[in-house]
Motif scaffolding. Structure first.
Motif, mmCIF file in Angstrom:
data_model
loop_
_atom_site.group_PDB
_atom_site.id
_atom_site.type_symbol
_atom_site.label_atom_id
_atom_site.label_comp_id
_atom_site.label_asym_id
_atom_site.label_seq_id
_atom_site.Cartn_x
_atom_site.Cartn_y
_atom_site.Cartn_z
ATOM 1 N N ARG A 58 63.279 32.656 8.361
ATOM 2 C CA ARG A 58 64.093 33.414 9.037
ATOM 3 C C ARG A 58 63.565 34.869 8.943
ATOM 4 N N GLY A 78 64.503 28.762 5.173
ATOM 5 C CA GLY A 78 63.491 28.006 5.829
ATOM 6 C C GLY A 78 62.983 27.173 4.922
ATOM 7 N N TYR A 111 62.905 30.955 14.061
ATOM 8 C CA TYR A 111 62.384 31.322 12.839
ATOM 9 C C TYR A 111 61.018 31.815 13.157
#
Length: 327
Positions: free
Chosen positions: A114, A131, A227
């Motif tokens: 992110r 992530g 992301y």
């Protein structure tokens, strides 16, 4: 007759070309240029389109060097465009090399997270991330007792609450991993990261044979869209050169079972097979080598001899003092 044969030959070549394109399309779908890093790197001046750089990173005509072969260096590259593709493949062409034969480190990581451009202690990027991290750990001096050798590739998925324990090579929070000897090859090495239908597959091509070898596969992995891709590397007391040659991101088609209208931007990163961090235990002290044992025993013997000599001298002096008092 000759013209007919020529036409048939041209038609055959054309059909083969179409088949080649179709095969290439089916195996890789298509490249997303805004998420890819390929030669030539430079745009206008020293900038590289769609990518930012941190730390010790330098850009040459042949590679992007995250760290030189020097101690205490850290570098990173980060994509400037968030990825909204649900199914994707990231192919990374890289090279890790250096002068060290037995001692080298630390390694690098490929990120889908992110928060971008956040330097930190996890191979040059921040800890407690949101992530996915694919870690390529080369640190040859083991940080604890493990059942694998180095270099080692592992995956960690975090929702922002997990700590990467560098002292234990992240084994307490990884979802999967495999041994991979990817260091000091004369040819370039490749890594493939596929995220498709909530399944993560990591493969390597380390022998230069243009054939993928599966490293690990993890099902029921949830990663949100939006992301950023990135790569970072670090060196400590030990060092290595970490080069990124290229990063190519391919958008993969949705499966029929996937809802194309589903909003995936708010998904919390997770993996069903994730194991909670195990309680940290201290490593047992390694046994001393024969030389160290000999030196230790010699030091103890010297201390004992010194104490005995001092004791004798003190006793003799006391006896002499007693005799003087008698006379």
């Amino acid at each position: 007759m000759y013209c007919k044969m020529l036409n048939w030959a041209n038609l055959l070549v054309f059909l083969q070309f179409i088949n080649y394109i179709s095969a290439e399309w089916n195996t890789r779908d298509y490249v997303r240029r805004e998420h890819s890093l390929t030669k030539p790197y430079q745009g206008s001046g020293m900038s590289v389109p769609y990518w930012d750089f941190l730390g010790s990173t330098i850009v040459t005509s042949n590679y992007v060097r995250l760290t030189p072969d020097l101690q205490s260096k850290s570098g990173a590259i980060w994509n400037t465009v968030p990825c909204y593709t649900r199914n994707w493949e990231l192919q990374v062409q890289f090279k890790v090399h250096g002068h060290g034969k037995d001692l080298f480190g630390d390694g690098f990581a490929i990120w889908y997270v992110r928060d971008r451009m956040q330097p930190g202690e996890v191979f040059g990027s921040k800890d407690f991330f949101h992530g996915l991290a694919i870690v390529l750990d080369t640190y040859s001096n083991h940080n604890g007792a493990h059942n694998h050798q180095h270099p080692y590739i592992s995956a960690m998925i975090s929702n922002g609450s997990l700590h990467y324990d560098h002292d234990r090579d992240g084994t307490h929070t990884q979802v999967a991993g495999c041994e991979a000897k990817f260091r000091n090859y004369n040819h370039d090495t490749h890594l493939s990261i596929i995220y498709k239908d909530d399944t993560l597959v990591v493969s390597t091509d380390l022998d230069g044979k243009n054939a993928w070898k599966e490293c690990f596969k993890v099902e029921n992995v949830l990663l949100p869209t939006g992301y950023y891709f990135g790569a970072s590397a670090t060196t400590g007391d030990l060092s290595d050169i970490h080069d990124i040659i290229s990063m190519r991101m391919y958008e993969l088609d949705l499966l029929e079972s996937q809802n194309k209208d589903e909003d995936r931007s708010q998904i919390v990163p997770s993996a069903a097979s994730f194991e909670a961090p195990r309680e940290r235990t201290e490593d047992s002290k390694p046994a001393m080598s024969g030389v160290k044992t000999f030196l230790w025993m010699m030091c103890v013997a010297i201390v004992i001899i010194v104490l005995v000599v001092l004791g004798i001298m003190w006793y003799q002096k006391r006896q002499e003092t007693s005799r003087k008092r008698l006379y």
